[in-house]
Design an enzyme around this catalytic site. Structure first.
Site, short mmCIF file in Angstrom:
data_model
loop_
_atom_site.label_atom_id
_atom_site.label_comp_id
_atom_site.label_asym_id
_atom_site.label_seq_id
_atom_site.Cartn_x
_atom_site.Cartn_y
_atom_site.Cartn_z
N LYS A 290 1.60 -3.04 6.60
CA LYS A 290 2.14 -3.14 5.25
C LYS A 290 3.66 -2.90 5.25
CE LYS A 290 -1.64 -4.28 3.25
NZ LYS A 290 -1.80 -5.68 2.77
N TYR B 281 -2.84 -0.15 10.24
CA TYR B 281 -2.92 -0.75 8.91
C TYR B 281 -1.66 -0.45 8.10
CZ TYR B 281 -3.93 -1.14 3.96
OH TYR B 281 -3.83 -1.44 2.62
N SER C 288 0.83 -1.20 0.00
CA SER C 288 0.00 0.00 0.00
C SER C 288 0.86 1.25 0.00
CB SER C 288 -0.89 0.00 1.25
OG SER C 288 -1.51 1.25 1.44
#
Length: 337
Positions: A154, A150, A125
């Site tokens: 990644k 989040y 991402s």
């Protein structure tokens, strides 16, 4: 050639499965159905006329995952999508995100050693850049301290893969750093259908237009942008699906010597939240009920990609417009009524 797609009935993954099947790969799907349904599998079959193998497995379950790989030594490549993906939710449920996005990746990599010379594509991402100091964002931009759990998962995921390769693992991998995928398959047979309240902008837009949501909240209008709302690089999910096939073919090329690489995947253009709303209203000839709300934790101001590397090294460029994506997303939403 058999390719494993984890989380294969999710939004991006299901479109990638279609792209793989259309290129005559045999696809094996793992999904725990936590944020999707078997209806997606039916949609894939209706689009392609092919039936991918499906296993309902949660990759956090080490014994189930190990049994799968014992039974499927014929897998040649892995495209790893299975992960939680919402910035706001990750702030509220960080341990769920670390368990699902990080621990499960470790389990998957351990099992991948059962495959001969596995090829691995990681669903990463643009959040790894946080608020980049220079725009557009190149792959050389520093990976900064994540603004959300989040984003951190990644970053950690990329580091785990690289550390594993540097340890001498017989693995070649590519991390694709997505910007903001939107849209649906043009047949409207598969698309983005989150369970519960949507965490991403476009499904909230379409559900508001359909009357499922009373009002769309725009999180902040006081950002230092032209209209005060956040700017993102919105990419059609079909363009995003196609780069996975191209990246996989790069890894499968016998002359490909690089063990690990990263690529930005976006359009190279930024649009604000209000741009998305206005474009959606224009192309679909309707009005949205929206309001300005407080800023949301974890959101950065502006992010859009420099796509030079992916264009030059993989020969890929986004072909579809944001307007195309918003038309397709609305056609998909109308079929859910």
């Amino acid at each position: 050639m058999k390719i494993l797609v984890t989380g294969g009935l999710g939004f991006i993954a299901s479109h990638t499965v279609v792209a793989l099947l259309e290129k005559n790969y045999e696809v094996v799907i793992i999904d725990n159905l936590s944020n999707t349904s078997l209806d997606v599998l039916e949609g894939i079959t209706r689009i392609t006329g092919k039936n991918p193998d499906f296993y309902q497995i949660d990759i956090r379950n080490k014994s189930d995952l190990s049994q799968f790989f014992n039974e499927r030594p014929d897998i040649k490549g892995i495209i790893h999508f299975a992960a939680f993906k919402a910035v706001g939710e990750s702030v509220e449920k960080p341990l769920d995100y670390y368990e699902n996005n990080v621990a499960a990746l470790v389990y998957l990599l351990k099992e991948s050693c059962k495959i001969n010379q596995p090829k691995f594509i990681f669903s990463s991402s643009c959040t790894v850049y946080d608020q980049a100091k220079t725009l557009p964002i190149t792959e050389n931009a520093p990976v900064q301290k994540a603004n959300s759990p989040y984003g951190n998962t990644k970053q950690i995921g990329e580091e785990i893969i690289l550390d594993y390769i540097n340890s001498g693992a017989d693995l070649q991998a590519i991390s694709l750093r997505y910007f903001n995928p939107i849209g649906a398959h043009p047949t409207a047979l598969i698309g983005e259908l989150p369970i519960g309240v949507p965490q991403n902008l476009v499904p909230f837009v379409t559900q508001t237009a359909a009357g499922k949501r009373e009002v769309l909240s725009v999180f902040g209008n006081d950002y230092p942008t032209e209209d005060g709302t956040c700017i993102r690089d919105y990419i059609h999910v079909m363009d995003l699906a196609e780069i996975h096939v191209i990246a996989l073919e790069k890894l499968l090329d016998q002359n490909h010597a690089k063990s690990y690489d990263v690529f930005n995947v976006g359009t190279g253009k930024g649009n604000s939240v209000l741009d998305v709303i206005k474009t959606f209203e224009k192309v679909n000839n309707l009005k949205l009920n929206y309001k300005i709300a407080n800023r949301r934790p974890g959101d950065v101001t502006t992010a859009y990609a420099d796509t030079d590397k992916v264009e030059k090294e993989l020969g890929w460029k986004a072909k579809r417009s944001m307007a195309d994506a918003l038309k397709d997303a609305w056609q998909w939403e109308k079929k859910q009524q």
